[in-house]
Design a protein around this motif. Structure first.
Motif, PDB file in Angstrom:
ATOM      1  N   PRO A  59      52.819  34.853  46.417  1.00 41.09           N
ATOM      2  CA  PRO A  59      53.230  33.435  45.754  1.00 41.09           C
ATOM      3  C   PRO A  59      53.829  33.567  44.306  1.00 41.09           C
ATOM      4  N   ARG A  60      54.598  32.667  44.041  1.00 35.62           N
ATOM      5  CA  ARG A  60      55.257  32.575  42.758  1.00 35.62           C
ATOM      6  C   ARG A  60      54.184  32.011  41.867  1.00 35.62           C
ATOM      7  N   GLY A  61      54.286  32.173  40.516  1.00 34.35           N
ATOM      8  CA  GLY A  61      53.791  31.537  39.476  1.00 34.35           C
ATOM      9  C   GLY A  61      52.266  32.028  39.130  1.00 34.35           C
ATOM     10  N   LEU A  62      52.147  33.373  39.496  1.00 31.00           N
ATOM     11  CA  LEU A  62      50.763  33.988  39.313  1.00 31.00           C
ATOM     12  C   LEU A  62      50.796  34.742  37.829  1.00 31.00           C
ATOM     13  N   SER A  63      49.851  34.882  37.183  1.00 30.02           N
ATOM     14  CA  SER A  63      49.704  35.356  35.956  1.00 30.02           C
ATOM     15  C   SER A  63      48.938  36.475  35.988  1.00 30.02           C
ATOM     16  N   TRP A  64      49.451  37.592  35.480  1.00 34.42           N
ATOM     17  CA  TRP A  64      48.541  39.055  35.377  1.00 34.42           C
ATOM     18  C   TRP A  64      47.182  38.874  34.805  1.00 34.42           C
ATOM     19  N   ALA A  65      47.335  37.969  33.835  1.00 30.47           N
ATOM     20  CA  ALA A  65      46.036  37.653  33.021  1.00 30.47           C
ATOM     21  C   ALA A  65      44.911  36.995  33.883  1.00 30.47           C
ATOM     22  N   ASP A  66      45.211  36.334  34.963  1.00 32.98           N
ATOM     23  CA  ASP A  66      44.324  35.396  35.874  1.00 32.98           C
ATOM     24  C   ASP A  66      43.714  36.502  36.855  1.00 32.98           C
ATOM     25  N   ALA A  67      43.870  37.668  36.761  1.00 30.99           N
ATOM     26  CA  ALA A  67      43.189  38.659  37.857  1.00 30.99           C
ATOM     27  C   ALA A  67      42.721  39.868  36.930  1.00 30.99           C
ATOM     28  N   GLU A  68      41.670  39.951  36.578  1.00 29.08           N
ATOM     29  CA  GLU A  68      41.278  41.110  35.746  1.00 29.08           C
ATOM     30  C   GLU A  68      40.148  41.919  36.822  1.00 29.08           C
ATOM     31  N   VAL A  69      40.395  43.418  36.544  1.00 31.96           N
ATOM     32  CA  VAL A  69      39.692  44.185  37.169  1.00 31.96           C
ATOM     33  C   VAL A  69      38.370  44.456  36.446  1.00 31.96           C
ATOM     34  N   THR A  70      37.157  44.259  36.980  1.00 37.60           N
ATOM     35  CA  THR A  70      36.025  44.484  36.323  1.00 37.60           C
ATOM     36  C   THR A  70      35.169  45.326  36.959  1.00 37.60           C
ATOM     37  N   VAL A  71      34.123  46.009  36.656  1.00 36.06           N
ATOM     38  CA  VAL A  71      33.356  47.313  37.286  1.00 36.06           C
ATOM     39  C   VAL A  71      31.662  46.722  37.135  1.00 36.06           C
ATOM     40  N   ASP A  72      31.030  46.896  38.031  1.00 40.01           N
ATOM     41  CA  ASP A  72      29.601  46.563  38.002  1.00 40.01           C
ATOM     42  C   ASP A  72      28.822  47.616  37.431  1.00 40.01           C
ATOM     43  N   GLN A  73      27.418  47.435  37.301  1.00 42.69           N
ATOM     44  CA  GLN A  73      26.838  48.453  36.835  1.00 42.69           C
ATOM     45  C   GLN A  73      26.756  49.839  37.640  1.00 42.69           C
ATOM     46  N   THR A  74      27.122  49.961  38.755  1.00 46.72           N
ATOM     47  CA  THR A  74      27.317  51.151  39.584  1.00 46.72           C
ATOM     48  C   THR A  74      28.689  51.748  39.308  1.00 46.72           C
ATOM     49  N   GLY A  75      29.814  50.947  38.769  1.00 45.95           N
ATOM     50  CA  GLY A  75      30.964  51.399  38.664  1.00 45.95           C
ATOM     51  C   GLY A  75      31.956  50.875  39.633  1.00 45.95           C
ATOM     52  N   VAL A  85      45.717  32.225  40.084  1.00 44.07           N
ATOM     53  CA  VAL A  85      45.117  33.066  41.100  1.00 44.07           C
ATOM     54  C   VAL A  85      43.898  32.569  41.775  1.00 44.07           C
ATOM     55  N   ALA A  86      42.998  32.234  41.074  1.00 39.67           N
ATOM     56  CA  ALA A  86      41.759  31.646  41.569  1.00 39.67           C
ATOM     57  C   ALA A  86      42.024  30.284  42.563  1.00 39.67           C
ATOM     58  N   GLU A  87      43.059  29.507  42.288  1.00 38.20           N
ATOM     59  CA  GLU A  87      43.337  28.389  42.757  1.00 38.20           C
ATOM     60  C   GLU A  87      44.300  28.682  44.101  1.00 38.20           C
ATOM     61  N   VAL A  88      44.766  29.705  43.958  1.00 35.33           N
ATOM     62  CA  VAL A  88      45.967  29.932  45.227  1.00 35.33           C
ATOM     63  C   VAL A  88      44.648  30.725  46.423  1.00 35.33           C
ATOM     64  N   ALA A  89      43.579  31.614  45.830  1.00 35.32           N
ATOM     65  CA  ALA A  89      42.583  32.115  46.598  1.00 35.32           C
ATOM     66  C   ALA A  89      41.918  30.887  47.267  1.00 35.32           C
ATOM     67  N   ARG A  90      41.401  29.879  46.496  1.00 37.01           N
ATOM     68  CA  ARG A  90      40.692  28.845  47.088  1.00 37.01           C
ATOM     69  C   ARG A  90      41.659  27.973  48.165  1.00 37.01           C
ATOM     70  N   GLU A  91      42.835  27.587  47.863  1.00 36.41           N
ATOM     71  CA  GLU A  91      43.748  27.197  48.734  1.00 36.41           C
ATOM     72  C   GLU A  91      43.917  27.826  49.942  1.00 36.41           C
ATOM     73  N   GLN A  92      43.893  29.199  49.969  1.00 30.42           N
ATOM     74  CA  GLN A  92      44.068  29.969  51.384  1.00 30.42           C
ATOM     75  C   GLN A  92      42.663  30.258  52.081  1.00 30.42           C
TER      76      GLN A  92
END
Length: 117
Positions: A59-75, A85-92
């Motif tokens: 989809p158009r209009g997504l921002s790189w900043a709206d999807a951040e890769v994080t890691v949990d305590q196990t990596g 990005v969160a809005e599109v995910a909810r809509e889908q």
């Protein structure tokens, strides 16, 4: 139920060359935490964002900043989704986004699976 799958590969040397040509690139596509990682991890995170875009259907209009890769305590990596990005995910109807990252032999790869309710 699987609603979307995306995969992307990023050559680490190409990522490094792009950073050299465009000094602000890392800050435009990566969070401060992502940008502070080694080049192969940065390339994997860039590939993850590309793979997520594909899994969402491009989809158009997504921002790189709206999807951040994080890691949990196990990596284990995962996404923190915000904004459009969160809005599109909810809509889908996406209930979970699964992420796998790897880098070896100068390549970084990311696989994203979007799971529905």
């Amino acid at each position: 139920m699987i609603l979307g799958i995306g995969v992307d590969v990023c050559e680490v040397s190409r990522w490094q060359a792009a950073l050299a040509r465009h000094p602000g690139l890392a800050r435009r596509v990566l969070s401060a935490q992502e940008a502070g990682r080694p080049a192969q991890s940065q390339a994997a995170r860039f590939a993850a964002k590309e793979a997520l875009h594909k899994a969402l259907g491009g989809p158009r209009g997504l921002s790189w900043a709206d999807a951040e890769v994080t890691v949990d305590q196990t990596g284990a990596p995962s996404f923190a989704l915000r904004g459009r990005v969160a809005e599109v995910a909810r809509e889908q109807g996406i209930a979970a986004v699964h992420l796998s990252l790897s880098h070896d032999a100068g390549l970084a790869v990311a696989l994203v699976v979007c799971e529905g309710r």
